[in-house]
Design a protein around this motif. Structure first.
Motif, mmCIF file in Angstrom:
data_model
loop_
_atom_site.group_PDB
_atom_site.id
_atom_site.type_symbol
_atom_site.label_atom_id
_atom_site.label_comp_id
_atom_site.label_asym_id
_atom_site.label_seq_id
_atom_site.Cartn_x
_atom_site.Cartn_y
_atom_site.Cartn_z
ATOM 1 N N PRO A 5 0.838 -1.203 0.000
ATOM 2 C CA PRO A 5 0.000 0.000 0.000
ATOM 3 C C PRO A 5 0.875 1.256 0.000
ATOM 4 N N LYS A 6 0.350 2.315 -0.620
ATOM 5 C CA LYS A 6 1.098 3.574 -0.706
ATOM 6 C C LYS A 6 0.627 4.533 0.371
ATOM 7 N N VAL A 7 1.587 5.254 0.951
ATOM 8 C CA VAL A 7 1.235 6.279 1.949
ATOM 9 C C VAL A 7 1.947 7.581 1.581
ATOM 10 N N PHE A 8 1.353 8.701 1.970
ATOM 11 C CA PHE A 8 1.983 10.003 1.719
ATOM 12 C C PHE A 8 2.441 10.579 3.055
ATOM 13 N N ARG A 38 -1.706 23.302 -0.842
ATOM 14 C CA ARG A 38 -3.003 22.617 -0.805
ATOM 15 C C ARG A 38 -3.203 21.774 -2.077
ATOM 16 N N ASP A 39 -2.902 22.381 -3.232
ATOM 17 C CA ASP A 39 -3.112 21.662 -4.500
ATOM 18 C C ASP A 39 -2.254 20.401 -4.553
ATOM 19 N N ILE A 40 -1.009 20.546 -4.099
ATOM 20 C CA ILE A 40 -0.111 19.375 -4.132
ATOM 21 C C ILE A 40 -0.626 18.305 -3.171
ATOM 22 N N MET A 41 -1.070 18.738 -1.992
ATOM 23 C CA MET A 41 -1.638 17.757 -1.027
ATOM 24 C C MET A 41 -2.762 16.976 -1.694
ATOM 25 N N LEU A 42 -3.671 17.708 -2.348
ATOM 26 C CA LEU A 42 -4.841 17.043 -2.934
ATOM 27 C C LEU A 42 -4.424 16.077 -4.047
ATOM 28 N N GLN A 43 -3.355 16.444 -4.765
ATOM 29 C CA GLN A 43 -2.879 15.521 -5.824
ATOM 30 C C GLN A 43 -2.190 14.299 -5.215
ATOM 31 N N ARG A 44 -1.306 14.562 -4.233
ATOM 32 C CA ARG A 44 -0.440 13.475 -3.755
ATOM 33 C C ARG A 44 -1.190 12.448 -2.896
ATOM 34 N N VAL A 45 -2.351 12.843 -2.325
ATOM 35 C CA VAL A 45 -3.073 11.845 -1.514
ATOM 36 C C VAL A 45 -3.895 10.884 -2.384
ATOM 37 N N ARG A 46 -4.001 11.210 -3.682
ATOM 38 C CA ARG A 46 -4.839 10.363 -4.543
ATOM 39 C C ARG A 46 -4.338 8.911 -4.522
ATOM 40 N N GLY A 47 -5.189 8.001 -4.135
ATOM 41 C CA GLY A 47 -4.836 6.579 -4.168
ATOM 42 C C GLY A 47 -4.070 6.074 -2.957
ATOM 43 N N VAL A 48 -3.796 6.945 -1.951
ATOM 44 C CA VAL A 48 -2.999 6.447 -0.818
ATOM 45 C C VAL A 48 -3.892 5.731 0.210
ATOM 46 N N ALA A 49 -3.255 4.818 0.958
ATOM 47 C CA ALA A 49 -3.980 4.123 2.033
ATOM 48 C C ALA A 49 -3.815 4.854 3.352
ATOM 49 N N GLY A 50 -2.762 5.697 3.450
ATOM 50 C CA GLY A 50 -2.529 6.407 4.707
ATOM 51 C C GLY A 50 -1.858 7.744 4.455
ATOM 52 N N LEU A 51 -2.122 8.680 5.363
ATOM 53 C CA LEU A 51 -1.506 10.008 5.285
ATOM 54 C C LEU A 51 -0.842 10.292 6.620
ATOM 55 N N LEU A 52 0.460 10.606 6.589
ATOM 56 C CA LEU A 52 1.136 11.075 7.802
ATOM 57 C C LEU A 52 1.405 12.560 7.587
ATOM 58 N N CYS A 53 0.732 13.399 8.382
ATOM 59 C CA CYS A 53 0.791 14.836 8.138
ATOM 60 C C CYS A 53 1.317 15.573 9.367
ATOM 61 N N LEU A 54 1.585 16.870 9.162
ATOM 62 C CA LEU A 54 2.109 17.713 10.234
ATOM 63 C C LEU A 54 1.068 18.757 10.600
ATOM 64 N N LEU A 55 1.333 19.494 11.681
ATOM 65 C CA LEU A 55 0.356 20.511 12.099
ATOM 66 C C LEU A 55 0.253 21.661 11.098
ATOM 67 N N THR A 56 1.162 21.691 10.119
ATOM 68 C CA THR A 56 1.115 22.724 9.075
ATOM 69 C C THR A 56 0.233 22.303 7.900
ATOM 70 N N ASP A 57 -0.325 21.096 7.934
ATOM 71 C CA ASP A 57 -1.173 20.617 6.833
ATOM 72 C C ASP A 57 -2.628 20.620 7.276
ATOM 73 N N ARG A 58 -3.488 21.245 6.465
ATOM 74 C CA ARG A 58 -4.909 21.216 6.819
ATOM 75 C C ARG A 58 -5.547 19.963 6.226
ATOM 76 N N VAL A 59 -6.242 19.244 7.086
ATOM 77 C CA VAL A 59 -6.957 18.040 6.628
ATOM 78 C C VAL A 59 -8.436 18.255 6.917
ATOM 79 N N ASP A 60 -9.218 18.415 5.847
ATOM 80 C CA ASP A 60 -10.671 18.575 6.006
ATOM 81 C C ASP A 60 -11.368 17.586 5.077
ATOM 82 N N GLY A 61 -12.681 17.750 4.931
ATOM 83 C CA GLY A 61 -13.466 16.772 4.169
ATOM 84 C C GLY A 61 -13.021 16.622 2.721
ATOM 85 N N GLU A 62 -12.420 17.687 2.155
ATOM 86 C CA GLU A 62 -11.998 17.634 0.758
ATOM 87 C C GLU A 62 -10.879 16.604 0.550
#
Ligand code: DGY
Length: 326
Positions: A5-8, A38-62
């Protein structure tokens, strides 16, 4: 053999955690010093099984929508999670992990260091020497505040607030705290009080509450008006808990004595911020948990959450365990 599985992973995290993830999964690692847009986040999460993010990344419903239905976990490399709209993840059954406990002491140590530095004017004194103002020993040069017998008011009496209290008691401070959810322990020398009492009785105030709609601008002009004139305010929690314009006025006019901020709103603070002109304010770049071993542990805990989530197991530290009740 099926592909891993791929993770970002949105930044280079300490090697002890990164290696755990790289050994387990196919890692797409964002290697820039600055966070992905934001645009890169939305592109790079495509198809991933997991996301490891930092407090500088906004994660919302989108974000889960952009990722797709295979997204199984969001793991935040922080204990605070105001960068994540947790209900949006819960609604999609995605567990969210954070890193509680392990940064308690490092953060309390640093909050206490900032308190001492602001009350005893350490940073200002260093500037005084470096700018050639030190001409001789003087009886009234750079006078600060005493600790013994002073009152420390702690806003937010969770793990870090309590660790701050232990340090303060060792310095013979009287400790009071404001926390609507804390249940007082019978043997705790620290005393639970109302916010009004805390503001009016404290010589020093340290903020340790999460950022929420209830705590945004908790320290506003009204709060500063209730503080003692010798008050020193320390914030190692989240920047928006303080109304920074009100803080500026309070420091500029001598309404309070000094402040020290590990966190600001926004981060980083723009270089033309009027706060940067103030002698009685210390500002550092959100480093309260920044000790080598603490950051190693945070990376390992974030990695463990990510790995468990991708495996479909319960996260060791889950913010929204209700996803498991479905
Ligand atoms: C956190 O973990 O929430 C801190 O602010 C960064 O260490």
């Amino acid at each position: 053999m099926s592909a891993k599985p791929k993770v970002f992973v949105t930044r280079i995290i300490p090697a002890k955690g990164l290696q755990m993830v790289q050994e387990a999964w196919d890692v797409d690692l964002w290697t820039d010093d600055l966070p992905p847009s934001r645009d890169i986040m939305l592109q790079r999460v495509r198809g991933v099984a997991g996301l490891l993010c930092l407090l500088t990344d906004r994660v919302d419903g989108e974000l889960p929508v952009a990722a797709g239905p295979q997204l199984k976990v969001v793991s935040n490399h922080a204990v605070g999670f105001d960068n994540i709209v947790v209900p949006d993840c819960t609604a999609r059954g995605i567990p969210v992990g954070n890193t509680p406990g392990i940064l308690t002491d490092a953060t309390a140590d640093f909050a206490f260091a900032l308190l001492m530095a602001a009350a005893r004017r350490v940073v200002e004194a260093d500037r005084y020497v470096r700018t050639g103002q030190w001409k001789t020993w003087g009886p009234s040069v750079l006078l600060g505040s005493d600790f013994v017998g002073a009152t420390l008011g702690i806003v937010g009496y969770g793990r870090i607030g309590q660790a701050m209290a232990r340090r303060a008691l060792g310095f013979d401070l009287r400790v009071i705290y404001y926390d609507p959810t804390a249940i007082p322990e019978p043997n705790d020398p620290a005393q639970k009080v109302s916010l009004e009492t805390l503001l009016s009785e404290s010589d020093f105030i340290s903020l340790h509450t999460p950022l929420s709609p209830a705590t945004r601008h908790l320290m506003d002009a009204r709060a500063f008006a209730q503080m003692k004139q010798n008050a020193v305010l320390v914030n190692t929690a989240r920047g928006p808990i303080i109304d920074q314009m009100a803080l500026y006025d309070a420091l500029k006019t001598g309404r309070i004595f000094a402040a020290a901020l590990d966190v600001t709103d926004p981060e980083p603070l723009p270089m033309d911020s009027p706060l940067l002109e103030l002698e009685n304010l210390i500002i550092v770049p959100h480093i309260a948990s920044a000790s080598q071993s603490t950051r190693d542990k945070m990376a390992m805990m974030a990695a463990a959450n990510l790995i468990a989530g991708v495996q479909g197991q319960r996260l060791p530290n889950c913010i929204n365990p209700q996803v498991y009740d479905r």
